[in-house]
Every structure is written in structure tokens, then in C-alpha cells.
Scaffold this motif. Structure first.
Motif, PDB file in Angstrom:
ATOM      1  N   ASP A 222       0.800  -1.273   0.054  1.00 47.00           N
ATOM      2  CA  ASP A 222      -0.093  -0.236   0.112  1.00 47.00           C
ATOM      3  C   ASP A 222       0.869   1.202  -0.164  1.00 47.00           C
ATOM      4  OD1 ASP A 222      -2.873   1.324   0.158  1.00 47.00           O
ATOM      5  OD2 ASP A 222      -2.125   2.072   1.912  1.00 47.00           O
ATOM      6  N   LYS A 223       1.949   1.526   0.780  1.00 52.39           N
ATOM      7  CA  LYS A 223       2.826   2.427   0.875  1.00 52.39           C
ATOM      8  C   LYS A 223       3.360   2.806  -0.374  1.00 52.39           C
ATOM      9  CE  LYS A 223       3.733   2.570   6.134  1.00 52.39           C
ATOM     10  NZ  LYS A 223       4.791   2.499   6.973  1.00 52.39           N
ATOM     11  N   VAL A 224       4.044   1.619  -1.152  1.00 54.01           N
ATOM     12  CA  VAL A 224       4.924   1.869  -2.357  1.00 54.01           C
ATOM     13  C   VAL A 224       3.880   2.153  -3.230  1.00 54.01           C
ATOM     14  CG1 VAL A 224       5.945   0.539  -3.890  1.00 54.01           C
ATOM     15  CG2 VAL A 224       6.677   0.093  -1.727  1.00 54.01           C
ATOM     16  N   ALA A 225       2.561   1.766  -3.501  1.00 58.89           N
ATOM     17  CA  ALA A 225       1.723   2.173  -4.726  1.00 58.89           C
ATOM     18  C   ALA A 225       1.437   3.407  -4.301  1.00 58.89           C
ATOM     19  CB  ALA A 225       0.625   1.026  -4.590  1.00 58.89           C
ATOM     20  N   ARG A 226       0.900   3.963  -3.078  1.00 56.70           N
ATOM     21  CA  ARG A 226       0.551   5.165  -2.885  1.00 56.70           C
ATOM     22  C   ARG A 226       1.538   6.185  -3.259  1.00 56.70           C
ATOM     23  NH1 ARG A 226      -4.479   5.563  -0.877  1.00 56.70           N
ATOM     24  NH2 ARG A 226      -5.359   3.696   0.066  1.00 56.70           N
ATOM     25  N   LEU A 227       2.958   5.898  -2.866  1.00 61.00           N
ATOM     26  CA  LEU A 227       4.196   6.828  -3.220  1.00 61.00           C
ATOM     27  C   LEU A 227       4.390   6.910  -4.622  1.00 61.00           C
ATOM     28  CD1 LEU A 227       6.268   8.427  -2.085  1.00 61.00           C
ATOM     29  CD2 LEU A 227       8.004   6.279  -1.902  1.00 61.00           C
ATOM     30  N   LEU A 228       4.235   5.613  -5.494  1.00 62.77           N
ATOM     31  CA  LEU A 228       4.570   5.849  -6.811  1.00 62.77           C
ATOM     32  C   LEU A 228       3.371   6.592  -7.612  1.00 62.77           C
ATOM     33  CD1 LEU A 228       5.787   1.972  -7.234  1.00 62.77           C
ATOM     34  CD2 LEU A 228       7.201   4.330  -7.434  1.00 62.77           C
ATOM     35  N   THR A 229       2.450   6.135  -7.415  1.00 63.90           N
ATOM     36  CA  THR A 229       1.249   6.986  -8.046  1.00 63.90           C
ATOM     37  C   THR A 229       1.193   8.440  -7.780  1.00 63.90           C
ATOM     38  OG1 THR A 229      -0.458   6.100  -6.575  1.00 63.90           O
ATOM     39  CG2 THR A 229      -0.285   4.944  -8.514  1.00 63.90           C
ATOM     40  N   ALA A 230       1.187   8.785  -6.345  1.00 64.15           N
ATOM     41  CA  ALA A 230       1.237  10.069  -6.081  1.00 64.15           C
ATOM     42  C   ALA A 230       2.464  11.003  -6.581  1.00 64.15           C
ATOM     43  CB  ALA A 230       1.037  10.429  -4.520  1.00 64.15           C
ATOM     44  N   GLY A 231       3.617  10.363  -6.354  1.00 64.43           N
ATOM     45  CA  GLY A 231       4.999  10.880  -6.783  1.00 64.43           C
ATOM     46  C   GLY A 231       5.038  11.191  -8.098  1.00 64.43           C
ATOM     47  N   PHE A 232       4.676  10.332  -9.070  1.00 63.51           N
ATOM     48  CA  PHE A 232       4.684  10.571 -10.453  1.00 63.51           C
ATOM     49  C   PHE A 232       3.808  11.708 -10.962  1.00 63.51           C
ATOM     50  CE2 PHE A 232       7.011   6.388 -10.638  1.00 63.51           C
ATOM     51  CZ  PHE A 232       8.209   7.128 -11.453  1.00 63.51           C
ATOM     52  N   HIS A 233       2.562  11.734 -10.228  1.00 64.39           N
ATOM     53  CA  HIS A 233       1.654  12.642 -10.699  1.00 64.39           C
ATOM     54  C   HIS A 233       1.915  14.009 -10.052  1.00 64.39           C
ATOM     55  CE1 HIS A 233      -1.196  10.359 -13.036  1.00 64.39           C
ATOM     56  NE2 HIS A 233      -1.003   9.386 -12.486  1.00 64.39           N
ATOM     57  N   ARG A 234       2.590  14.201  -8.965  1.00 62.88           N
ATOM     58  CA  ARG A 234       2.959  15.656  -8.757  1.00 62.88           C
ATOM     59  C   ARG A 234       3.896  16.087  -9.542  1.00 62.88           C
ATOM     60  NH1 ARG A 234       2.556  13.425  -2.995  1.00 62.88           N
ATOM     61  NH2 ARG A 234       4.845  13.157  -3.085  1.00 62.88           N
ATOM     62  N   VAL A 235       4.686  15.343 -10.412  1.00 63.79           N
ATOM     63  CA  VAL A 235       5.696  16.141 -11.224  1.00 63.79           C
ATOM     64  C   VAL A 235       5.253  17.135 -12.104  1.00 63.79           C
ATOM     65  CG1 VAL A 235       7.425  15.792 -13.086  1.00 63.79           C
ATOM     66  CG2 VAL A 235       7.128  14.045 -10.921  1.00 63.79           C
ATOM     67  N   GLY A 236       5.849  18.304 -12.300  1.00 63.00           N
ATOM     68  CA  GLY A 236       5.256  19.374 -12.928  1.00 63.00           C
ATOM     69  C   GLY A 236       5.630  19.013 -14.416  1.00 63.00           C
ATOM     70  N   ALA A 237       6.670  18.838 -14.591  1.00 66.08           N
ATOM     71  CA  ALA A 237       7.189  18.534 -15.790  1.00 66.08           C
ATOM     72  C   ALA A 237       6.645  17.536 -16.774  1.00 66.08           C
ATOM     73  CB  ALA A 237       8.775  18.276 -15.918  1.00 66.08           C
ATOM     74  N   GLN A 238       6.783  17.389 -17.935  1.00 64.49           N
ATOM     75  CA  GLN A 238       6.287  16.534 -18.937  1.00 64.49           C
ATOM     76  C   GLN A 238       6.729  15.025 -18.495  1.00 64.49           C
ATOM     77  OE1 GLN A 238       3.431  16.656 -21.040  1.00 64.49           O
ATOM     78  NE2 GLN A 238       3.610  14.286 -21.187  1.00 64.49           N
ATOM     79  N   LEU A 239       6.006  14.203 -18.011  1.00 69.40           N
ATOM     80  CA  LEU A 239       6.749  12.879 -17.435  1.00 69.40           C
ATOM     81  C   LEU A 239       6.304  11.856 -18.622  1.00 69.40           C
ATOM     82  CD1 LEU A 239       7.055  11.284 -14.209  1.00 69.40           C
ATOM     83  CD2 LEU A 239       5.711  10.008 -16.063  1.00 69.40           C
ATOM     84  N   SER A 240       7.465  11.185 -19.002  1.00 71.10           N
ATOM     85  CA  SER A 240       6.951   9.801 -19.949  1.00 71.10           C
ATOM     86  C   SER A 240       7.704   8.378 -19.335  1.00 71.10           C
ATOM     87  CB  SER A 240       7.508  10.054 -21.579  1.00 71.10           C
ATOM     88  OG  SER A 240       8.969  10.447 -21.525  1.00 71.10           O
ATOM     89  N   VAL A 241       7.409   7.566 -19.505  1.00 72.92           N
ATOM     90  CA  VAL A 241       7.822   6.231 -19.024  1.00 72.92           C
ATOM     91  C   VAL A 241       7.984   5.067 -20.393  1.00 72.92           C
ATOM     92  CG1 VAL A 241       7.731   4.372 -17.325  1.00 72.92           C
ATOM     93  CG2 VAL A 241       6.928   6.792 -16.696  1.00 72.92           C
ATOM     94  N   GLU A 242       9.276   4.820 -20.785  1.00 69.39           N
ATOM     95  CA  GLU A 242       9.447   3.877 -21.706  1.00 69.39           C
ATOM     96  C   GLU A 242      10.096   2.618 -21.303  1.00 69.39           C
ATOM     97  OE1 GLU A 242      12.018   5.129 -24.696  1.00 69.39           O
ATOM     98  OE2 GLU A 242      12.976   6.549 -23.341  1.00 69.39           O
ATOM     99  N   PRO A 243       9.631   1.373 -21.976  1.00 70.97           N
ATOM    100  CA  PRO A 243      10.400   0.208 -21.582  1.00 70.97           C
ATOM    101  C   PRO A 243      11.598   0.247 -22.214  1.00 70.97           C
ATOM    102  CG  PRO A 243       8.727   0.047 -23.425  1.00 70.97           C
ATOM    103  CD  PRO A 243       8.516   1.206 -22.799  1.00 70.97           C
ATOM    104  N   VAL A 244      12.667  -0.211 -21.495  1.00 71.48           N
ATOM    105  CA  VAL A 244      14.061  -0.400 -21.832  1.00 71.48           C
ATOM    106  C   VAL A 244      14.681  -1.745 -21.428  1.00 71.48           C
ATOM    107  CG1 VAL A 244      14.648   2.028 -22.205  1.00 71.48           C
ATOM    108  CG2 VAL A 244      14.964   1.112 -19.827  1.00 71.48           C
ATOM    109  N   GLN A 245      15.797  -2.143 -21.805  1.00 71.56           N
ATOM    110  CA  GLN A 245      16.345  -3.448 -21.298  1.00 71.56           C
ATOM    111  C   GLN A 245      17.725  -2.915 -20.495  1.00 71.56           C
ATOM    112  OE1 GLN A 245      14.915  -6.129 -22.337  1.00 71.56           O
ATOM    113  NE2 GLN A 245      16.194  -7.868 -21.635  1.00 71.56           N
TER     114      GLN A 245
END
Length: 296
Positions: A222-245
Motif C-alpha cells: 500500500d505504501k509503495v503503490a501510493r508513493l509511486l502513483t502520487a509521486g509521479f503525478h505530482r511532477v510538474g514537468a512532462q513525464l514519460s515512461v518507456e520500456p528498456v532493457q
């Protein structure tokens, strides 16, 4: 002299990728591994090649000794590191995953397990379990008797076995979980993220005192999920996540306004995510711009 230098150079170049991989698996740092290779070359260039029976084994021995020296120094340096310390991620080619043992050995999860070994245990484990060197060869590299090396190898194998990821997660499963995680982060769908996490999942962040990161491990789904979702959505800049190896395994590159901000690697146990490793320290991201070759 020229012919001797040419022969030494040819042998070193032929085994360079292997030597880098040995050093990296011992040090978890590409920068330190490159320094070890430089030191290895300086010593190799002075060797009388006519006295060398097995050039590969000789070069591995030099590399191991140099890495052991540096590893003991790094241990003292990491005691003063700001926040959690994580291995330096490497952008690797997709075909690294085809060698399952190599991919596991360089994975972020395994490198963190190897950090719990003593320097000599780590060297013995890497040389024996990953590169299949004989006990006599390893004994020469670590300045121990073959009998002692056998005992160290047994102890290290048991130690790693008790801590390595449980169960087998196929590359397809890992890729599917990463895609689901990416959607959950981008949409803020907390439940979808919770479905991926083991109850005892741990999040580690490495900013190196340069970039903001969680100062200590965050535990619990619960703590990890909330931190990740809230943390990424608080970012003011344009955020993108892409798969890499990364290190032979699927991972995510996080970009802010198009610039690489960090790398998110994961540990899977029995199909669930038990570890998140988010490297933001800029000094550790230089190997994410072009592929690094690892081999054995």
C-alpha cells in the motif's frame, strides 16, 4: 617490442567484454569496472606472453585481483553514501536475456544480493557460478588454496541461494508486469498497481545526494503503490515512461521533458514485484545512452 605490444593488445581486446563483465559483477559500477580494466591493461602490457599458458585465465586473474582491491576501497566509500546505494544500471541489448544465467547474474536484484557477500566470497561466487572457472584458477586469482576456495564457494552459494529471487519469472511475464505498472503510473490506477505487488514489496531510491529520492527503504504494497502513483503525478514537468532493457532484464526509463531522469528496475518473486529500484543519481546514468556489451 611492437609485435609483443600488438599481441598483447589483440588478446586484451579479444577478452575485453568478458573482463568488463567480471569487474562489473564484482563492483556493480561501470565506471569502477573501466578503471579496473585500465589497471589490468597496464599490468598485462608488461607480461612476457611466452610464459602465459592460458591468456584468458591470466587476464581474468589480473582483473579479479584489481577488482578485489577496489572493492575493499568502495566498501569504505559507500559507508558515507547519501541515502540508499544501488548498482549502476547498464543499457543492454535484448539478446542478453537469451543467456538466462548471464542475465540473472548482472540483474539489479542479483547485484544487490552479491553486495551482501564479503569481497572474497563475491569474487569466488562470480568466477565459479557465472564464469565456470576451475577451483585452481580461482585460487590463483584470490590468493587462497583450492580447498579453501571450495569452502568459500559452498558458503557463498548457500548465502546467495537463500536470497536470490524465488521462482522463475519469464521475460514475457516481466515485460507484461512492467507494461501494467506503466499504465498504472500514467493513469493513477492504484488498484492495478496493487495487483502487481507482493505484500512485502520494498522500494529503494538512489539520488546520491544530488537528486531527490526516498531517504530510506519504503516497505509494504500500500505504501509503495501510493508513493509511486502520487509521486509521479505530482511532477510538474512532462513525464514519460518507456520500456528498456537494463542489465539483461526489462526495466523502465523515466524522462522529464524528454531528458532521462532515472531508471526503474524491478525484482520479481513468484510473478509478483518484490523490489523497486529507482536510480536517479546522474553519475550513474551515463551507461543508459548507448548499449553496453556484457558476455561470459
Amino acid at each position: 617490442m611492437s609485435d609483443r605490444t600488438d599481441s598483447a593488445t589483440a588478446a586484451f581486446v579479444a577478452h575485453r567484454n568478458l573482463l568488463f563483465t567480471v569487474a562489473y559483477e564484482m563492483l556493480s559500477s561501470a565506471a569502477d569496472a573501466e578503471d579496473v580494466l585500465q589497471e589490468t591493461w597496464l599490468r598485462w602490457a608488461d607480461v612476457d606472453l611466452a610464459t602465459v599458458r592460458d591468456q584468458r585465465a591470466y587476464l581474468v586473474r589480473i582483473t579479479t585481483r584489481q577488482a578485489l582491491t577496489r572493492l575493499r576501497t568502495l566498501g569504505r566509500r559507500r559507508e558515507s553514501y547519501v541515502g540508499s546505494w544501488l548498482p549502476e544500471p547498464l543499457l543492454t541489448a535484448p539478446d542478453v536475456a537469451d543467456d538466462v544465467e548471464l542475465a540473472e547474474s548482472v540483474s539489479m536484484a542479483m547485484l544487490l544480493v552479491l553486495e551482501t557477500l564479503t569481497p572474497t566470497e563475491r569474487a569466488v561466487f562470480v568466477l565459479r557460478e557465472v564464469f565456470a572457472l576451475g577451483y585452481d584458477e580461482i585460487a590463483e586469482a584470490v590468493d587462497k588454496t583450492p580447498a579453501t576456495v571450495r569452502q568459500i564457494a559452498h558458503r557463498a552459494r548457500n548465502h546467495v541461494g537463500a536470497r536470490r529471487p524465488r521462482g522463475v519469472t519469464s521475460p514475457a511475464q516481466a515485460k507484461g508486469a512492467l507494461e501494467a505498472f506503466q499504465r498504472a503510473v500514467e493513469t493513477g490506477d492504484l488498484q492495478s498497481l496493487l495487483d502487481l505487488l507482493a505484500p512485502d514489496v520494498v522500494l529503494l531510491g538512489d539520488g546520491g545526494g544530488v537528486k531527490q529520492a526516498v531517504p530510506r527503504p519504503i516497505m509494504g504494497a500500500d505504501k509503495v503503490a501510493r508513493l509511486l502513483t502520487a509521486g509521479f503525478h505530482r511532477v510538474g514537468a512532462q513525464l514519460s515512461v518507456e520500456p528498456v532493457q537494463v542489465n539483461g532484464c526489462p526495466a523502465l526509463a523515466v524522462r522529464l521533458d524528454g531528458e532521462l531522469d532515472g531508471v526503474m528496475a524491478m525484482r520479481f518473486d513468484d510473478g509478483l514485484v518484490t523490489g523497486f529500484y529507482y536510480v536517479r543519481n546522474p553519475d550513474k546514468l551515463s551507461r543508459m545512452h548507448s548499449e553496453t556489451v556484457v558476455s561470459r
